[in-house]
Design a protein around this motif. Structure first.
Motif, PDB file in Angstrom:
ATOM      1  N   TRP A 122       0.827  -1.012  -0.114  1.00  0.00           N
ATOM      2  CA  TRP A 122       0.296  -0.097  -0.124  1.00  0.00           C
ATOM      3  C   TRP A 122       0.239   1.153   0.045  1.00  0.00           C
ATOM      4  CZ3 TRP A 122      -3.423  -2.363   4.112  1.00  0.00           C
ATOM      5  CH2 TRP A 122      -4.478  -3.255   3.712  1.00  0.00           C
ATOM      6  N   ARG A 123       2.094   1.419   0.365  1.00  0.00           N
ATOM      7  CA  ARG A 123       2.932   1.993   0.643  1.00  0.00           C
ATOM      8  C   ARG A 123       3.499   2.889  -0.704  1.00  0.00           C
ATOM      9  NH1 ARG A 123       4.021   7.476   2.667  1.00  0.00           N
ATOM     10  NH2 ARG A 123       6.345   8.218   2.333  1.00  0.00           N
ATOM     11  N   LEU A 124       3.819   1.967  -1.233  1.00  0.00           N
ATOM     12  CA  LEU A 124       3.922   1.596  -3.160  1.00  0.00           C
ATOM     13  C   LEU A 124       3.463   2.324  -3.851  1.00  0.00           C
ATOM     14  CD1 LEU A 124       6.231  -2.182  -3.105  1.00  0.00           C
ATOM     15  CD2 LEU A 124       7.508   0.633  -2.954  1.00  0.00           C
ATOM     16  N   ALA A 125       1.733   1.921  -3.182  1.00  0.00           N
ATOM     17  CA  ALA A 125       0.514   2.499  -3.882  1.00  0.00           C
ATOM     18  C   ALA A 125       0.955   3.842  -4.196  1.00  0.00           C
ATOM     19  CB  ALA A 125      -0.948   2.073  -3.821  1.00  0.00           C
ATOM     20  N   GLN A 126       1.084   3.778  -2.671  1.00  0.00           N
ATOM     21  CA  GLN A 126       1.064   5.660  -2.140  1.00  0.00           C
ATOM     22  C   GLN A 126       1.902   6.536  -3.285  1.00  0.00           C
ATOM     23  OE1 GLN A 126       1.071   5.527   1.895  1.00  0.00           O
ATOM     24  NE2 GLN A 126      -0.722   6.206   2.080  1.00  0.00           N
ATOM     25  N   LEU A 127       3.783   5.926  -3.390  1.00  0.00           N
ATOM     26  CA  LEU A 127       4.462   6.763  -3.768  1.00  0.00           C
ATOM     27  C   LEU A 127       4.234   7.017  -5.260  1.00  0.00           C
ATOM     28  CD1 LEU A 127       7.447   4.762  -1.852  1.00  0.00           C
ATOM     29  CD2 LEU A 127       6.898   6.817  -1.876  1.00  0.00           C
ATOM     30  N   SER A 129       1.279   7.134  -6.274  1.00  0.00           N
ATOM     31  CA  SER A 129       0.165   7.489  -6.843  1.00  0.00           C
ATOM     32  C   SER A 129      -0.194   9.400  -6.806  1.00  0.00           C
ATOM     33  CB  SER A 129      -1.025   6.971  -5.945  1.00  0.00           C
ATOM     34  OG  SER A 129      -2.440   7.601  -6.071  1.00  0.00           O
ATOM     35  N   SER A 130       1.331   9.729  -6.096  1.00  0.00           N
ATOM     36  CA  SER A 130       2.204  10.959  -5.270  1.00  0.00           C
ATOM     37  C   SER A 130       2.718  11.203  -6.974  1.00  0.00           C
ATOM     38  CB  SER A 130       2.757  10.454  -4.796  1.00  0.00           C
ATOM     39  OG  SER A 130       4.043  10.163  -4.869  1.00  0.00           O
ATOM     40  N   GLN A 131       2.491  11.212  -7.847  1.00  0.00           N
ATOM     41  CA  GLN A 131       2.997  11.160  -9.382  1.00  0.00           C
ATOM     42  C   GLN A 131       2.022  11.161 -10.045  1.00  0.00           C
ATOM     43  OE1 GLN A 131       7.029   9.318  -9.086  1.00  0.00           O
ATOM     44  NE2 GLN A 131       7.823  11.122  -9.040  1.00  0.00           N
ATOM     45  N   THR A 132       1.586   9.926 -10.079  1.00  0.00           N
ATOM     46  CA  THR A 132       0.674   9.833 -10.990  1.00  0.00           C
ATOM     47  C   THR A 132      -0.990   8.698 -10.479  1.00  0.00           C
ATOM     48  OG1 THR A 132       1.148   7.284 -11.290  1.00  0.00           O
ATOM     49  CG2 THR A 132       1.939   9.076 -13.277  1.00  0.00           C
ATOM     50  N   PRO A 133      -1.691  10.035  -9.637  1.00  0.00           N
ATOM     51  CA  PRO A 133      -2.991   9.727  -9.300  1.00  0.00           C
ATOM     52  C   PRO A 133      -3.472   8.223 -10.035  1.00  0.00           C
ATOM     53  CG  PRO A 133      -2.285  12.084  -9.635  1.00  0.00           C
ATOM     54  CD  PRO A 133      -1.239  11.966 -10.646  1.00  0.00           C
ATOM     55  N   MET A 134      -4.120   7.184  -8.941  1.00  0.00           N
ATOM     56  CA  MET A 134      -4.297   6.323  -9.136  1.00  0.00           C
ATOM     57  C   MET A 134      -6.156   6.038  -8.218  1.00  0.00           C
ATOM     58  SD  MET A 134      -1.643   3.128  -9.662  1.00  0.00           S
ATOM     59  CE  MET A 134      -1.292   3.525  -7.526  1.00  0.00           C
ATOM     60  N   PRO A 135      -7.208   5.733  -8.297  1.00  0.00           N
ATOM     61  CA  PRO A 135      -8.166   5.495  -7.795  1.00  0.00           C
ATOM     62  C   PRO A 135      -8.029   4.782  -6.199  1.00  0.00           C
ATOM     63  CG  PRO A 135      -8.609   4.812  -9.978  1.00  0.00           C
ATOM     64  CD  PRO A 135      -6.920   5.125 -10.328  1.00  0.00           C
ATOM     65  N   GLU A 136      -8.479   5.303  -5.768  1.00  0.00           N
ATOM     66  CA  GLU A 136      -8.365   4.532  -3.976  1.00  0.00           C
ATOM     67  C   GLU A 136      -8.427   2.866  -4.546  1.00  0.00           C
ATOM     68  OE1 GLU A 136      -7.796   3.518  -0.373  1.00  0.00           O
ATOM     69  OE2 GLU A 136      -7.630   5.640  -1.440  1.00  0.00           O
ATOM     70  N   VAL A 138      -7.885   1.287  -6.477  1.00  0.00           N
ATOM     71  CA  VAL A 138      -6.737   0.749  -7.421  1.00  0.00           C
ATOM     72  C   VAL A 138      -5.545   0.827  -6.423  1.00  0.00           C
ATOM     73  CG1 VAL A 138      -4.754   1.001  -8.981  1.00  0.00           C
ATOM     74  CG2 VAL A 138      -7.259   1.388  -9.652  1.00  0.00           C
ATOM     75  N   ARG A 139      -5.384   1.504  -4.952  1.00  0.00           N
ATOM     76  CA  ARG A 139      -4.722   1.305  -4.481  1.00  0.00           C
ATOM     77  C   ARG A 139      -4.703   0.588  -3.375  1.00  0.00           C
ATOM     78  NH1 ARG A 139      -5.300   7.436  -4.696  1.00  0.00           N
ATOM     79  NH2 ARG A 139      -6.286   7.197  -2.925  1.00  0.00           N
ATOM     80  N   GLN A 140      -5.998   0.418  -2.920  1.00  0.00           N
ATOM     81  CA  GLN A 140      -6.318  -0.784  -2.302  1.00  0.00           C
ATOM     82  C   GLN A 140      -5.512  -2.778  -2.930  1.00  0.00           C
ATOM     83  OE1 GLN A 140      -7.304  -0.141   1.413  1.00  0.00           O
ATOM     84  NE2 GLN A 140      -7.070   1.473   1.087  1.00  0.00           N
ATOM     85  N   MET A 141      -5.971  -2.384  -3.855  1.00  0.00           N
ATOM     86  CA  MET A 141      -5.624  -3.665  -4.356  1.00  0.00           C
ATOM     87  C   MET A 141      -4.370  -3.233  -4.669  1.00  0.00           C
ATOM     88  SD  MET A 141      -8.919  -5.345  -4.226  1.00  0.00           S
ATOM     89  CE  MET A 141      -8.349  -6.895  -5.956  1.00  0.00           C
ATOM     90  N   TRP A 142      -3.622  -3.051  -5.097  1.00  0.00           N
ATOM     91  CA  TRP A 142      -2.794  -3.004  -4.905  1.00  0.00           C
ATOM     92  C   TRP A 142      -1.797  -3.988  -4.567  1.00  0.00           C
ATOM     93  CZ3 TRP A 142      -1.258  -0.463  -9.119  1.00  0.00           C
ATOM     94  CH2 TRP A 142       0.362  -0.265  -9.692  1.00  0.00           C
ATOM     95  N   PRO A 143      -1.329  -4.337  -4.125  1.00  0.00           N
ATOM     96  CA  PRO A 143      -0.967  -6.181  -3.272  1.00  0.00           C
ATOM     97  C   PRO A 143      -1.134  -6.804  -4.417  1.00  0.00           C
ATOM     98  CG  PRO A 143      -1.423  -5.276  -1.027  1.00  0.00           C
ATOM     99  CD  PRO A 143      -2.410  -4.247  -2.039  1.00  0.00           C
TER     100      PRO A 143
END
Length: 254
Positions: A122-127, A129-136, A138-143
């Motif tokens: 999830w932290r990797l997804a935050q990183l 998304s900080s540059q190319t915003p992703m839908p919530e 997608v971030r939650q399902m990142w693992p």
């Protein structure tokens, strides 16, 4: 002045590797973040989704190790692969590419699906998304997305998974110390080369950007000395992730 662009994710070891080449050569460049949700929106001109892509004055190439040699051709100052050591560097680069960098994907391949595992991704997804915003969602399902990625599955096919992750990590650390030898840089060279610049950003990234509690490599005196020696040739943030996402500065971790 040449116009240089580096396309890719700050979470990719290979993108960070090419960025370190550029920083070491003190070249001005533009980092073009790529969205994993729609990579072709940025990479359409390359005909594929593989990163990193390095572009110099409209000409572009993939493959991070090849980038080192191309940059030396275009910008000979501060060589990444000095001619007098070329054969030795290319031989060691095979270990860096096939063993060291590949080992960073082990957790995505077969780590237990624990809360700690999910927090890391999830932290990797935050990183990202900080540059190319992703839908919530997608971030939650990142693992889960990372686990299922063809690139990750291909990495797993090339690894000996009978060796435990802990044993692999310890072995690779020991081999890195052996390759540094009496130093100060990998291969016993007096100046950093593409080898050091491929390894360094991967060791410091996790602790600097909230994936690890501390810089475990710094517990090994030989590695701590090497990290300090390489850091002297790079900016304070050499890994492309935004400064505002940094949790700890490298100086605090050493």
């Amino acid at each position: 002045m040449s116009k240089i662009k580096l396309y890719g994710y700050c979470t990719s070891p290979y993108v960070r590797k090419t960025a370190a080449f550029l920083y070491f050569k003190q070249l001005d460049f533009e980092h073009v973040p790529v969205s994993p949700v729609d990579p072709m929106a940025t990479l359409e001109h390359t005909g594929g989704t593989q990163v990193p892509v390095l572009e110099i004055d409209g000409d572009w190439r993939r493959e991070s190790s090849d980038h080192a040699h191309w940059l030396d051709e275009q910008f000979p100052d501060r060589p990444l692969c000095p001619r007098e050591h070329r054969d030795a560097i290319i031989a060691l680069d095979r270990w860096v590419s096939d063993t060291f960098l590949r080992g960073f994907f082990r957790a995505a391949i077969d780590a237990p699906d624990t809360l700690q595992f999910r927090f890391r991704f999830w932290r990797l997804a935050q990183l990202v998304s900080s540059q190319t915003p992703m839908p919530e969602n997608v971030r939650q399902m990142w693992p889960d997305f990372v686990r299922q990625a063809p690139f990750i599955k291909a990495m797993g096919d090339e690894m000996d998974l009978s060796e435990t992750a802990e044993a692999m990590q310890a072995r690779i650390a020991m081999e890195l110390v052996q390759h540094i030898g009496e130093g100060p840089f990998i291969g016993g060279f007096d100046q950093p080369t593409m080898l050091d610049l491929a390894v360094f950003p991967q060791l410091v990234f996790g602790a600097m950007f909230g994936l690890e509690e501390d810089l475990s490599a710094a517990r090994v005196p030989a590695l701590k000395d090497w990290i300090e020696a390489v850091a002297a040739h790079l900016p304070e943030n050499p890994v492309l992730a935004p400064d505002f996402m940094m949790v700890k500065q490298l100086g605090v971790l050493l």
